[in-house]
Design a protein around this motif. Structure first.
Motif, mmCIF file in Angstrom:
data_model
loop_
_atom_site.group_PDB
_atom_site.id
_atom_site.type_symbol
_atom_site.label_atom_id
_atom_site.label_comp_id
_atom_site.label_asym_id
_atom_site.label_seq_id
_atom_site.Cartn_x
_atom_site.Cartn_y
_atom_site.Cartn_z
ATOM 1 N N LEU A 12 75.765 55.085 -47.744
ATOM 2 C CA LEU A 12 75.399 54.251 -46.422
ATOM 3 C C LEU A 12 74.115 54.213 -46.059
ATOM 4 N N MET A 13 73.343 55.474 -45.960
ATOM 5 C CA MET A 13 72.079 55.495 -45.583
ATOM 6 C C MET A 13 71.046 54.358 -46.158
ATOM 7 N N MET A 14 71.388 54.454 -47.660
ATOM 8 C CA MET A 14 70.524 53.416 -48.394
ATOM 9 C C MET A 14 70.805 52.124 -47.980
ATOM 10 N N ARG A 15 72.117 51.623 -47.762
ATOM 11 C CA ARG A 15 72.457 50.113 -47.382
ATOM 12 C C ARG A 15 71.871 49.884 -45.972
ATOM 13 N N VAL A 16 71.946 50.855 -45.057
ATOM 14 C CA VAL A 16 71.322 50.631 -43.816
ATOM 15 C C VAL A 16 69.982 50.280 -44.077
ATOM 16 N N GLU A 17 69.374 50.900 -44.616
ATOM 17 C CA GLU A 17 67.793 50.864 -45.069
ATOM 18 C C GLU A 17 67.472 49.641 -45.624
ATOM 19 N N GLU A 18 68.455 49.314 -46.564
ATOM 20 C CA GLU A 18 68.147 47.606 -47.032
ATOM 21 C C GLU A 18 68.520 46.717 -46.103
ATOM 22 N N ILE A 19 69.526 46.752 -45.208
ATOM 23 C CA ILE A 19 69.782 45.795 -44.024
ATOM 24 C C ILE A 19 68.418 45.801 -43.216
ATOM 25 N N GLU A 20 67.972 47.017 -42.822
ATOM 26 C CA GLU A 20 66.822 46.989 -41.832
ATOM 27 C C GLU A 20 65.659 46.368 -42.535
ATOM 28 N N GLU A 21 65.164 46.758 -43.765
ATOM 29 C CA GLU A 21 64.264 45.914 -44.553
ATOM 30 C C GLU A 21 64.409 44.352 -44.448
ATOM 31 N N ILE A 31 84.322 63.731 -42.376
ATOM 32 C CA ILE A 31 84.962 62.478 -42.385
ATOM 33 C C ILE A 31 84.677 61.774 -43.809
ATOM 34 N N ILE A 32 83.081 61.650 -44.230
ATOM 35 C CA ILE A 32 82.745 61.106 -45.282
ATOM 36 C C ILE A 32 81.945 61.988 -46.064
ATOM 37 N N SER A 33 81.870 62.182 -47.566
ATOM 38 C CA SER A 33 81.072 62.927 -48.326
ATOM 39 C C SER A 33 79.614 62.539 -48.183
ATOM 40 N N THR A 34 78.869 63.584 -48.703
ATOM 41 C CA THR A 34 77.607 63.596 -48.974
ATOM 42 C C THR A 34 76.934 62.338 -49.543
ATOM 43 N N ALA A 35 77.788 62.302 -50.719
ATOM 44 C CA ALA A 35 77.446 60.828 -51.624
ATOM 45 C C ALA A 35 77.704 59.622 -50.977
ATOM 46 N N LEU A 36 78.711 59.472 -50.071
ATOM 47 C CA LEU A 36 79.067 58.390 -49.438
ATOM 48 C C LEU A 36 77.977 58.297 -48.202
ATOM 49 N N LEU A 61 73.820 54.093 -29.721
ATOM 50 C CA LEU A 61 73.708 55.157 -30.792
ATOM 51 C C LEU A 61 72.965 54.238 -32.029
ATOM 52 N N SER A 62 72.351 54.774 -32.718
ATOM 53 C CA SER A 62 71.874 54.300 -34.008
ATOM 54 C C SER A 62 73.126 54.365 -35.206
ATOM 55 N N THR A 63 72.877 53.313 -35.820
ATOM 56 C CA THR A 63 73.827 53.415 -37.297
ATOM 57 C C THR A 63 73.622 54.602 -37.684
ATOM 58 N N ARG A 64 72.384 55.093 -37.937
ATOM 59 C CA ARG A 64 71.971 56.309 -38.809
ATOM 60 C C ARG A 64 72.635 57.504 -38.250
ATOM 61 N N TYR A 65 72.568 57.608 -36.820
ATOM 62 C CA TYR A 65 73.150 58.598 -35.928
ATOM 63 C C TYR A 65 74.524 58.884 -36.454
ATOM 64 N N LEU A 66 75.492 57.587 -36.223
ATOM 65 C CA LEU A 66 76.816 57.370 -36.445
ATOM 66 C C LEU A 66 77.166 57.642 -37.517
ATOM 67 N N ILE A 67 76.580 57.434 -38.608
ATOM 68 C CA ILE A 67 76.800 57.851 -40.163
ATOM 69 C C ILE A 67 76.822 59.388 -40.066
ATOM 70 N N ARG A 68 75.677 59.919 -39.764
ATOM 71 C CA ARG A 68 75.555 61.415 -39.857
ATOM 72 C C ARG A 68 76.392 62.077 -39.132
ATOM 73 N N GLU A 69 76.919 61.572 -38.036
ATOM 74 C CA GLU A 69 78.137 62.469 -37.483
ATOM 75 C C GLU A 69 79.344 62.358 -38.252
ATOM 76 N N LEU A 70 79.485 61.123 -39.018
ATOM 77 C CA LEU A 70 80.750 61.121 -39.610
ATOM 78 C C LEU A 70 80.580 62.043 -40.665
ATOM 79 N N GLN A 71 79.687 62.403 -41.274
ATOM 80 C CA GLN A 71 79.403 63.421 -42.462
ATOM 81 C C GLN A 71 79.401 64.787 -41.938
ATOM 82 N N MET A 72 79.056 64.887 -40.594
ATOM 83 C CA MET A 72 78.869 66.296 -40.101
ATOM 84 C C MET A 72 80.461 66.774 -39.711
ATOM 85 N N ARG A 73 81.380 65.719 -39.314
ATOM 86 C CA ARG A 73 82.627 66.108 -38.963
ATOM 87 C C ARG A 73 83.644 66.006 -40.215
#
Length: 105
Positions: free
Chosen positions: A94-103, A85-90, A71-83
């Motif tokens: 997190l998605m911005m941080r993942v993008e920074e790491i990938e770049e 567990i994390i807010s939309t702001a978080l 599973l991709s990190t992005r998918y796991l983060i989205r799952e946390l939000q859909m459940r």
């Protein structure tokens, strides 16, 4: 005699009844496509139990190890939000941080 075990007297012989199962079976009604039932019936011999085969298949599926690395990190983060567990702001952070790491890689 009243109690857990029933006794039956037959021709002078007292027999104990079979002990009750610790995990009794329950009826489960499911719908499967006709083609799947046909395949299953072709797989089993006349004396094999369809219920036993399906129970074994369910146990095998439930006991499988899930490969979380697939599973991709992005998918796991989205799952946390859909459940919730994390807010939309978080999620956004997190998605911005993942993008920074990938770049950076």
């Amino acid at each position: 005699m009243i109690g857990c075990n029933l006794f039956v007297k037959n021709a002078g012989v007292i027999k104990m009844s079979r002990p009750r199962s610790t995990d009794p079976s329950v009826a489960l009604s499911i719908a499967v496509p006709q083609s799947l039932k046909t395949r299953l019936d072709q797989e089993l011999s006349y004396k094999q139990s369809r219920s036993r085969w399906v129970c074994h298949a369910i146990k095998e599926k439930l006991n499988q190890e899930f490969d979380y690395d697939s599973l991709s990190t992005r998918y796991l983060i989205r799952e946390l939000q859909m459940r919730n567990i994390i807010s939309t702001a978080l999620l956004t952070s997190l998605m911005m941080r993942v993008e920074e790491i990938e770049e950076a890689q």
